[in-house]
Scaffold this motif. Structure first.
Motif, short mmCIF file in Angstrom:
data_model
loop_
_atom_site.label_atom_id
_atom_site.label_comp_id
_atom_site.label_asym_id
_atom_site.label_seq_id
_atom_site.Cartn_x
_atom_site.Cartn_y
_atom_site.Cartn_z
N GLN A 23 0.84 -1.20 0.00
CA GLN A 23 0.00 0.00 0.00
C GLN A 23 0.87 1.25 0.00
OE1 GLN A 23 -2.37 -0.72 3.56
NE2 GLN A 23 -4.12 -1.24 2.27
N PHE A 24 2.19 1.09 -0.06
CA PHE A 24 3.17 2.18 -0.05
C PHE A 24 3.08 3.01 1.23
CE2 PHE A 24 2.40 1.27 -4.56
CZ PHE A 24 3.68 0.83 -4.89
N GLU A 25 2.81 2.32 2.34
CA GLU A 25 2.77 2.96 3.66
C GLU A 25 3.75 2.23 4.59
OE1 GLU A 25 -1.31 2.74 4.84
OE2 GLU A 25 -1.95 4.24 3.35
N ARG A 26 4.95 1.96 4.07
CA ARG A 26 5.96 1.17 4.79
C ARG A 26 5.43 -0.22 5.13
NH1 ARG A 26 8.56 5.67 8.82
NH2 ARG A 26 9.27 7.04 7.18
N ASP A 27 4.74 -0.80 4.21
CA ASP A 27 4.19 -2.14 4.37
C ASP A 27 4.52 -2.95 3.13
OD1 ASP A 27 2.37 -0.72 2.64
OD2 ASP A 27 1.03 -2.42 2.87
N PHE A 28 4.41 -4.27 3.24
CA PHE A 28 4.50 -5.15 2.09
C PHE A 28 3.91 -6.50 2.46
CE2 PHE A 28 8.42 -6.17 4.30
CZ PHE A 28 8.50 -7.54 4.19
N GLY A 29 3.51 -7.22 1.45
CA GLY A 29 3.03 -8.58 1.62
C GLY A 29 3.65 -9.46 0.55
N VAL A 30 4.14 -10.60 0.94
CA VAL A 30 4.65 -11.58 -0.02
C VAL A 30 3.92 -12.89 0.23
CG1 VAL A 30 6.93 -10.55 -0.32
CG2 VAL A 30 6.59 -12.25 1.46
N ALA A 31 3.70 -13.61 -0.83
CA ALA A 31 3.07 -14.93 -0.72
C ALA A 31 3.69 -15.83 -1.78
CB ALA A 31 1.56 -14.85 -0.93
N GLY A 32 3.81 -17.09 -1.45
CA GLY A 32 4.34 -18.05 -2.40
C GLY A 32 3.77 -19.41 -2.11
N GLY A 33 3.71 -20.23 -3.15
CA GLY A 33 3.21 -21.57 -2.95
C GLY A 33 3.02 -22.32 -4.24
N ILE A 34 2.17 -23.31 -4.16
CA ILE A 34 1.92 -24.21 -5.28
C ILE A 34 0.43 -24.20 -5.59
CG2 ILE A 34 1.66 -26.25 -3.82
CD1 ILE A 34 3.36 -27.70 -6.04
N GLY A 35 0.09 -24.34 -6.86
CA GLY A 35 -1.30 -24.36 -7.28
C GLY A 35 -1.58 -25.53 -8.20
N PHE A 36 -2.85 -25.80 -8.40
CA PHE A 36 -3.26 -26.87 -9.30
C PHE A 36 -4.46 -26.40 -10.12
CE2 PHE A 36 -6.12 -27.30 -5.78
CZ PHE A 36 -7.32 -27.69 -6.36
N ASN A 37 -4.70 -27.06 -11.21
CA ASN A 37 -5.89 -26.81 -12.02
C ASN A 37 -6.21 -28.07 -12.81
OD1 ASN A 37 -3.42 -25.85 -13.61
ND2 ASN A 37 -4.96 -26.12 -15.21
#
Length: 134
Positions: A23-37
């Protein structure tokens, strides 16, 4: 909020996904993983993800960081030749996850989408995105 998501296929119905947003308010979020379809029928796919999130929040929120796991599952339905509708439900450690929207595939390489989502970290959001396929 601005973010980027990258994914690449490992096998025909398995992919790796990574996300970064802020949000450019000294914050960040990271996510990682595996997916299927996988296909359910000619017009419908099932898909899902197992992700690990790490979010650093602004100091004003009185919470420095959170790390949580998320599991979600959803459906993609082709409404017309270039238009699909998506819905995804899931759960992270503390709250539910919901995504719903439509995606327009203008070419094989470019898609535009509009969604509503709530991933439990930033509350309900309306999102517009562009997807580039390489």
């Amino acid at each position: 909020m601005t973010g980027v998501e990258l994914s690449t296929q490992l096998a025909e119905n398995v992919h790796v996904v990574g996300r970064l947003n802020s949000q450019f308010e000294r914050d960040f979020g990271v996510a990682g993983g595996i997916g299927f379809n996988g296909p359910l029928n000619q017009f419908m796919d099932i898909y899902g993800q197992l992700l690990v999130h790490h979010n650093n929040f602004p100091k004003e929120d009185n919470v420095s960081s959170v790390t949580q796991a998320e599991m979600n599952i959803g459906l993609r339905v082709w409404l017309m030749n270039q238009l699909e509708a998506t819905a995804r439900l899931g759960k992270n450690d503390e709250s539910s996850v919901f995504h719903a929207g439509v995606r327009f595939h203008s070419t094989d390489q470019l898609s535009l989408s509009a969604e509503t989502r709530n991933n439990g970290f930033y509350g309900p959001q309306i999102m517009m995105s562009v997807r580039f396929q390489y």
